[in-house]
Motif scaffolding. Structure first.
Motif, PDB file in Angstrom:
ATOM      1  N   GLY A  35      58.687  50.345  73.053  1.00 30.19           N
ATOM      2  CA  GLY A  35      58.563  49.284  74.039  1.00 30.19           C
ATOM      3  C   GLY A  35      59.257  49.602  75.349  1.00 30.19           C
ATOM      4  N   TRP A  36      60.507  50.043  75.258  1.00 30.09           N
ATOM      5  CA  TRP A  36      61.236  50.403  76.466  1.00 30.09           C
ATOM      6  C   TRP A  36      60.654  51.662  77.096  1.00 30.09           C
ATOM      7  CZ3 TRP A  36      64.872  48.057  79.432  1.00 30.09           C
ATOM      8  CH2 TRP A  36      65.440  46.878  78.919  1.00 30.09           C
ATOM      9  N   GLY A  37      60.068  52.546  76.246  1.00 27.90           N
ATOM     10  CA  GLY A  37      59.413  53.727  76.786  1.00 27.90           C
ATOM     11  C   GLY A  37      58.224  53.361  77.647  1.00 27.90           C
ATOM     12  N   ALA A  38      57.424  52.400  77.180  1.00 26.17           N
ATOM     13  CA  ALA A  38      56.281  51.943  77.967  1.00 26.17           C
ATOM     14  C   ALA A  38      56.743  51.326  79.285  1.00 26.17           C
ATOM     15  CB  ALA A  38      55.473  50.929  77.157  1.00 26.17           C
ATOM     16  N   PHE A  39      57.833  50.540  79.231  1.00 22.56           N
ATOM     17  CA  PHE A  39      58.379  49.941  80.452  1.00 22.56           C
ATOM     18  C   PHE A  39      58.882  51.016  81.411  1.00 22.56           C
ATOM     19  CE2 PHE A  39      62.290  48.510  82.619  1.00 22.56           C
ATOM     20  CZ  PHE A  39      61.739  47.567  83.474  1.00 22.56           C
ATOM     21  N   ALA A 135      65.547  60.603  65.468  1.00 19.78           N
ATOM     22  CA  ALA A 135      64.191  61.114  65.213  1.00 19.78           C
ATOM     23  C   ALA A 135      63.130  60.055  65.489  1.00 19.78           C
ATOM     24  CB  ALA A 135      64.088  61.611  63.771  1.00 19.78           C
ATOM     25  N   VAL A 136      63.312  58.842  64.957  1.00 15.25           N
ATOM     26  CA  VAL A 136      62.283  57.815  65.139  1.00 15.25           C
ATOM     27  C   VAL A 136      62.262  57.301  66.574  1.00 15.25           C
ATOM     28  CG1 VAL A 136      62.321  57.140  62.711  1.00 15.25           C
ATOM     29  CG2 VAL A 136      63.815  55.959  64.319  1.00 15.25           C
ATOM     30  N   SER A 137      63.418  57.275  67.232  1.00 13.90           N
ATOM     31  CA  SER A 137      63.442  56.862  68.636  1.00 13.90           C
ATOM     32  C   SER A 137      62.755  57.899  69.512  1.00 13.90           C
ATOM     33  CB  SER A 137      64.886  56.646  69.099  1.00 13.90           C
ATOM     34  OG  SER A 137      65.499  55.597  68.371  1.00 13.90           O
ATOM     35  N   SER A 138      62.926  59.167  69.168  1.00 11.81           N
ATOM     36  CA  SER A 138      62.213  60.233  69.884  1.00 11.81           C
ATOM     37  C   SER A 138      60.710  60.081  69.703  1.00 11.81           C
ATOM     38  CB  SER A 138      62.664  61.601  69.368  1.00 11.81           C
ATOM     39  OG  SER A 138      64.046  61.809  69.604  1.00 11.81           O
ATOM     40  N   LEU A 139      60.293  59.736  68.497  1.00  8.31           N
ATOM     41  CA  LEU A 139      58.874  59.493  68.240  1.00  8.31           C
ATOM     42  C   LEU A 139      58.373  58.318  69.072  1.00  8.31           C
ATOM     43  CD1 LEU A 139      56.261  59.984  66.652  1.00  8.31           C
ATOM     44  CD2 LEU A 139      57.181  58.513  64.833  1.00  8.31           C
ATOM     45  N   MET A 143      55.410  58.463  72.066  1.00  7.86           N
ATOM     46  CA  MET A 143      54.169  57.707  71.969  1.00  7.86           C
ATOM     47  C   MET A 143      53.817  56.986  73.272  1.00  7.86           C
ATOM     48  SD  MET A 143      54.927  56.065  68.207  1.00  7.86           S
ATOM     49  CE  MET A 143      53.779  54.722  68.448  1.00  7.86           C
ATOM     50  N   THR A 144      54.817  56.678  74.099  1.00  5.17           N
ATOM     51  CA  THR A 144      54.564  55.806  75.256  1.00  5.17           C
ATOM     52  C   THR A 144      54.965  56.407  76.600  1.00  5.17           C
ATOM     53  OG1 THR A 144      56.703  54.724  74.861  1.00  5.17           O
ATOM     54  CG2 THR A 144      54.761  53.696  73.889  1.00  5.17           C
TER      55      THR A 144
END
Length: 295
Positions: A35-39, A135-139, A143-144
């Motif tokens: 979500g924050w990656g998309a932002f 790892a999951v935060s990097s994923l 993704m975004t």
């Protein structure tokens, strides 16, 4: 000590707690990072405009070199760190609530060796949580966030190392709080409300009403978050480095907030201050359990 370590690992692996907490930690970390990656990626699109480029050049900032993904990855890891804190609470408080602490203390040479074995065991578990969350935060950001805005390999390794350190300290912090409180329910409820609500409200209020930008850099949750979050803030010149000329204090604080580390001085300062908080509670819990009666 070897047998005590084996016993402690069996206590954690033979219960559902470790994976019951890992699942929501992974899901929330992935969701928040994405979500924050998309932002952050959307902000990057705006900053790539000609007008924004001209303003940034006037401030001495090279927008094309900014890894927007670093602003998001800290949020995923930081929300997930709540769960190793809760996991740590069960180390001692959980045994007292289940009345298994009596057997643990009576079959060990002394209480110091028991607490030492628990500390080593939960350091390992904290490191595992830190690696998984990174790892999951990097994923999530992969993704975004556009590939050109992702962290470099060096920055990513720094995030992983900081996440492992934060996971270890978060788990030890939880052990200390649980040992002092001596109640699983009381510790978990209090910590969840404080970490997720109270401290964040305090940081916003003190900054908005009294212009106190550094409060998040000294409180427990802020310093825990700053271990990873300040890496992103530092990449944008908002923490731990010389501030570009012309950048206001308000802009710095906003960048720190977006990176998940409002008020952070630097990642290493955050780690040091949170380590001190951890040792305060861990030491208090250690002392309390040397005198506490068992039944």
């Amino acid at each position: 000590m070897g047998r005590l370590l084996v016993a402690e690992f069996r206590k954690t692996l033979t219960t559902k707690l470790w994976w019951a907490l890992m699942i929501p930690a992974v899901l929330l970390a992935l969701g928040f990072a994405a979500g924050w990656g998309a932002f952050a990626n959307s902000v990057g699109d705006v900053l790539d405009g000609d007008e924004s480029q001209a303003i940034a050049n006037g401030l001495g900032i090279q927008i094309g070199e900014l890894p927007m993904g670093l602003l998001a990855i800290g949020h995923g890891i930081n929300i997930g760190l709540t769960f190793p804190v809760i996991f740590g609470v069960f180390a001692l408080a959980g045994e007292y609530s289940k009345k298994t602490i009596t057997t643990t203390f009576l079959t060990a040479p002394n209480r110091v060796s028991v607490l030492g074995a628990k500390m080593i065991t939960y350091v390992v578990w904290g490191a595992i949580y830190g690696i998984v969350l990174a790892a999951v935060s990097s994923l999530g950001i992969a993704m975004t966030v556009d590939s050109s805005r992702l962290p470099t390999s060096g920055q990513w390794l720094g995030v992983v190392g900081a996440s492992v350190l934060a996971g270890i300290l978060a788990t030890l912090f939880g052990i200390g709080v649980g040992a002092v409180w001596n109640s699983v329910v009381g510790s978990v409820v209090t910590l969840a409300i404080y970490l997720l609500v109270i401290e964040n409200v305090l940081i916003l209020l003190f900054y908005g009403l009294w212009d106190v930008p550094w409060l998040g850099g000294v409180l427990p949750n802020g310093t825990m978050n700053g271990i990873v979050g300040a890496i992103g803030a530092q990449a944008f010149g908002a923490a731990g480095v010389e501030v570009p000329a012309g950048v206001s204090d308000e802009t710095l604080w906003v960048l720190q907030y977006v990176a998940g580390a409002p008020g952070a001085f630097s990642w290493w300062a955050s780690a040091l201050i949170f380590f001190l908080w951890t040792m305060v509670f861990f030491g208090a819990g250690w002392a309390a359990n040397q005198r506490r009666d068992i039944t």
